[in-house]
Structures are given as structure tokens and as C-alpha cells.
Design a protein around this motif. Structure first.
Motif, PDB file in Angstrom:
ATOM      1  N   TYR A   1      37.947   6.127  45.560  1.00  0.00           N
ATOM      2  CA  TYR A   1      36.559   5.571  45.734  1.00  0.00           C
ATOM      3  C   TYR A   1      36.284   5.048  46.975  1.00  0.00           C
ATOM      4  O   TYR A   1      37.210   4.797  47.851  1.00  0.00           O
ATOM      5  CB  TYR A   1      36.769   4.069  44.889  1.00  0.00           C
ATOM      6  N   PRO A   2      35.143   5.606  47.447  1.00  0.00           N
ATOM      7  CA  PRO A   2      34.870   5.340  49.109  1.00  0.00           C
ATOM      8  C   PRO A   2      34.695   3.896  49.460  1.00  0.00           C
ATOM      9  O   PRO A   2      34.070   3.155  48.465  1.00  0.00           O
ATOM     10  CB  PRO A   2      33.378   6.104  48.981  1.00  0.00           C
ATOM     11  N   LEU A   3      35.174   3.699  50.548  1.00  0.00           N
ATOM     12  CA  LEU A   3      34.760   2.122  51.083  1.00  0.00           C
ATOM     13  C   LEU A   3      33.821   2.342  52.233  1.00  0.00           C
ATOM     14  O   LEU A   3      32.999   1.526  52.271  1.00  0.00           O
ATOM     15  CB  LEU A   3      36.153   1.880  51.732  1.00  0.00           C
ATOM     16  N   LEU A   4      33.832   3.417  53.138  1.00  0.00           N
ATOM     17  CA  LEU A   4      32.724   3.458  53.993  1.00  0.00           C
ATOM     18  C   LEU A   4      32.519   5.144  54.006  1.00  0.00           C
ATOM     19  O   LEU A   4      33.449   6.004  54.240  1.00  0.00           O
ATOM     20  CB  LEU A   4      33.218   3.276  55.492  1.00  0.00           C
ATOM     21  N   SER A   5      31.310   5.616  53.721  1.00  0.00           N
ATOM     22  CA  SER A   5      30.957   6.702  53.332  1.00  0.00           C
ATOM     23  C   SER A   5      29.555   7.008  54.003  1.00  0.00           C
ATOM     24  O   SER A   5      28.692   5.944  54.145  1.00  0.00           O
ATOM     25  CB  SER A   5      30.936   7.230  51.994  1.00  0.00           C
ATOM     26  N   VAL A   6      29.210   8.034  54.368  1.00  0.00           N
ATOM     27  CA  VAL A   6      27.844   8.561  54.765  1.00  0.00           C
ATOM     28  C   VAL A   6      27.172   9.898  54.329  1.00  0.00           C
ATOM     29  O   VAL A   6      28.265  10.764  53.651  1.00  0.00           O
ATOM     30  CB  VAL A   6      27.682   8.804  56.419  1.00  0.00           C
ATOM     31  N   GLY A   7      26.029  10.119  54.006  1.00  0.00           N
ATOM     32  CA  GLY A   7      25.493  11.222  53.384  1.00  0.00           C
ATOM     33  C   GLY A   7      24.103  11.532  53.591  1.00  0.00           C
ATOM     34  O   GLY A   7      23.317  10.700  54.165  1.00  0.00           O
ATOM     35  N   GLU A   8      23.415  12.409  52.936  1.00  0.00           N
ATOM     36  CA  GLU A   8      22.087  12.739  53.085  1.00  0.00           C
ATOM     37  C   GLU A   8      21.487  13.122  51.531  1.00  0.00           C
ATOM     38  O   GLU A   8      21.915  14.099  51.012  1.00  0.00           O
ATOM     39  CB  GLU A   8      22.061  13.977  53.995  1.00  0.00           C
ATOM     40  N   GLU A   9      20.372  12.604  51.400  1.00  0.00           N
ATOM     41  CA  GLU A   9      19.545  13.002  50.218  1.00  0.00           C
ATOM     42  C   GLU A   9      18.223  13.173  50.541  1.00  0.00           C
ATOM     43  O   GLU A   9      17.418  12.432  51.000  1.00  0.00           O
ATOM     44  CB  GLU A   9      19.659  11.531  49.267  1.00  0.00           C
ATOM     45  N   GLN A  10      17.778  14.335  50.218  1.00  0.00           N
ATOM     46  CA  GLN A  10      16.309  14.744  50.539  1.00  0.00           C
ATOM     47  C   GLN A  10      16.080  14.645  51.895  1.00  0.00           C
ATOM     48  O   GLN A  10      14.906  13.854  52.164  1.00  0.00           O
ATOM     49  CB  GLN A  10      15.298  14.024  49.448  1.00  0.00           C
ATOM     50  N   ASN A  11      16.868  15.002  52.716  1.00  0.00           N
ATOM     51  CA  ASN A  11      16.691  14.594  54.152  1.00  0.00           C
ATOM     52  C   ASN A  11      16.356  13.263  54.949  1.00  0.00           C
ATOM     53  O   ASN A  11      16.098  12.836  55.752  1.00  0.00           O
ATOM     54  CB  ASN A  11      15.262  15.530  54.742  1.00  0.00           C
ATOM     55  N   VAL A  12      17.227  12.272  53.877  1.00  0.00           N
ATOM     56  CA  VAL A  12      17.138  10.774  54.335  1.00  0.00           C
ATOM     57  C   VAL A  12      18.701  10.600  54.388  1.00  0.00           C
ATOM     58  O   VAL A  12      19.506  10.606  53.490  1.00  0.00           O
ATOM     59  CB  VAL A  12      16.460   9.931  53.270  1.00  0.00           C
TER      60      VAL A  12
END
Length: 304
Positions: A164-175
Motif C-alpha cells: 500500500y503506498p504511503l507517498l506516491s506520485v503519478g500522471e493521469e492525462q498529462n496531469v
């Protein structure tokens, strides 16, 4: 003028909000605005901000239309998920992370560093020191990554390191989006000071996260920049140009021309040199004054 404007929005007061503001205020390149949406009646324009930090939003305590202005915007967002988060609306607001609450209770979780994290670089000593920080309070729930989620820390419950993530980053539809899946980072800030009489570790960590989320990617296929905005009288005026194909790979198989125009509309014409995948121009010495310029390139029938 280059400061980034950040909105910290929350349903109601929380010690995490104060900690966030103090962290951001350490840097002169952030302009922070705080809004408690439970008492906010004015319409918000998310386009006025470079980053939205949403503390336990969406929330059942906040007017749906008001918070949807933020949730539906194309601005980068950092979600802080806690007990007051409306999980059903949270799952609808984005597609990177889905949360399935188990019984409305919470878990005490530590941070477990993920070695394969590659969104940005952090000092190894810093990442390891965070693992010794006091536990945070996360929802007793199943957390499922449904997209390109890059996890920096996982939730560790006792001796068990979960997925389970505690701190994550990602991108969805260039956001770009970030997720802190627990509340209580104010404890990290206090612990940081007790240990080292400073807040450097947490400050650096969150600064890196915010830089990653709020950076504006320039996806233009043709770019031209002067080496400086102000040149000395005895300094040659230089430019760099870049041309990209549809896959955003650098190319220099087309000519790049430039016109520099002075205050009296006298025009100086130049042609860039091709150098190692980009273009370079040394326009030499120009008389003192204010200038403007236009540059042009035509490739595959399209003019930039």
C-alpha cells in the motif's frame, strides 16, 4: 515573478496544514494561499494556482460544487488522504489510486522506502532517515494502484511492509498527481527538529515532491532562447534553438532562420548553425538598445 502559487485547501483546520504552510514558507519561490472550504463561500478559480494541495478533500463537509471546481481542474494536485476524506468521491476524482475502506478504522503506519522509485532523485541518507520518523495514521483500507503510480514509500504496519503506498506520485492525462495516504506529517516535522534542531529532511522531501508535481513541461516542437535577457555592450549576442519531431525527439534536419529588429525597426537576418542535435547562433555585437526577435523553421511542410 517566477514564484509558484500554491493553494492549500482543506475542509477544516488540522495540524498538518500548519506544518505544510511552514515548510512551504521556507522557500522564497512559493506563494501559499490557504482556504478552509467548510467556511468558504467564494468561487475558486484553480487556474490561478500552479499546484493544489487537497488535505482530506473531497469531504462530505464541503459543498460539492465548490470542491468539484478543484477536483475537476487540470492543475497538478497533491492529495492527503485521511479519516475525513470522502473516499467514494476521491475514487471518482482520479484514476491512479483506488481506496477500499475496511471498517472505518485507522492503522498506525511507518514509512518503508521503495528502491525502485525513479520520478526524481533524493539523497540516500535522507530517504533512510524518513524511515525512522514517527508513524502516521492511515485508513484501515486496501490501496490499489490502477495506473502509472511511482511509489517512494510504502506503508509498513509493524514489521510487515505492505504494497500500500504511503507517498506516491503519478500522471493521469498529462496531469501530475501526488498522494500522501496518511495524516500526521506534523509529527514528522517535530521529530525532525528534536533530532537535528532543524527541519531539513522533511523540507527537502516535500520540496522535491512539489517541484515534481508543479513543473510546467514545455511541449512545443520549436523553441528559441537567448543566452541572456541582458547583454553587455562588448558581449556577443547568442541564441540556442531546438526542433522536435512528433515523437518529441530532437532533430536538426531543417534550417532555422532569425530576424532581430532594433528600436528603429532595422532588421538583422541570421541563419542558425546545426550543432549536435540542436541549433546555435552567434549574432555578434549589436549597438546598445532594446531588441525583439522572431525565428522560423519549416519541416515536413509545417512552419514553426
Amino acid at each position: 515573478d517566477g514564484r509558484q502559487k500554491i493553494l492549500v485547501a482543506a475542509a477544516q483546520p488540522h495540524p498538518d496544514i500548519s506544518a505544510l504552510r511552514q515548510i512551504l514558507d521556507q522557500y522564497g519561490n512559493y506563494e501559499v494561499e490557504l482556504k478552509l472550504l467548510k467556511t468558504e463561500s467564494k468561487k475558486l478559480n484553480p487556474d490561478n494556482y500552479d499546484l493544489l494541495i487537497l488535505h482530506q478533500l473531497p469531504s462530505k463537509e464541503v459543498d460539492r460544487k465548490l470542491q468539484n471546481q478543484l477536483l475537476n481542474s487540470k492543475q497538478p494536485k497533491l492529495f492527503i488522504v485521511g479519516r475525513e476524506t470522502d473516499i467514494r468521491q476521491f475514487n471518482k476524482a482520479q484514476k491512479l489510486l483506488k481506496v477500499e475502506p475496511m471498517n472505518g478504522q485507522s492503522n498506525v503506519v511507518d514509512a518503508a522506502f521503495h528502491n525502485n522509485f525513479n520520478a526524481f532523485q533524493l539523497d540516500k541518507e535522507l530517504t533512510e532517515s524518513i524511515e525512522n520518523y514517527p508513524p502516521l495514521e492511515a485508513l484501515f483500507a486496501k490501496f490499489k494502484s490502477t495506473g502509472r503510480l511511482n511509489t517512494l514509500y510504502y506503508q509498513q504496519i509493524g514489521d510487515l511492509v505492505t504494497e500500500y503506498p504511503l507517498l506516491s506520485v503519478g500522471e493521469e492525462q498529462n496531469v501530475r498527481m501526488g498522494f500522501i495516504c496518511a495524516e500526521g506529517i506534523w509529527r514528522w516535522r517535530l521529530y525532525d527538529y528534536i533530532e537535528d534542531q532543524e527541519h531539513d529532511a522533511l523540507n527537502i522531501l516535500l520540496d522535491q515532491v512539489i517541484k515534481y508535481l508543479s513543473i510546467k513541461e514545455d511541449r512545443r516542437q520549436f523553441k528559441v532562447r537567448p543566452a541572456a535577457q541582458l547583454f553587455d555592450e562588448n558581449e556577443s549576442v547568442q541564441f540556442r534553438a531546438e526542433l522536435f519531431n512528433d515523437s518529441y525527439e530532437p532533430v536538426n534536419d531543417a534550417d532555422v532562420s532569425m530576424s532581430i529588429i532594433d528600436e528603429n525597426n532595422k532588421e538583422y537576418s541570421f541563419l542558425f548553425s546545426r550543432v549536435n542535435g540542436f541549433y546555435s547562433l552567434n549574432a555578434g555585437f549589436l549597438p546598445p538598445g532594446n531588441y525583439r526577435y522572431t525565428a522560423e523553421s519549416t519541416r515536413n511542410g509545417e512552419t514553426y
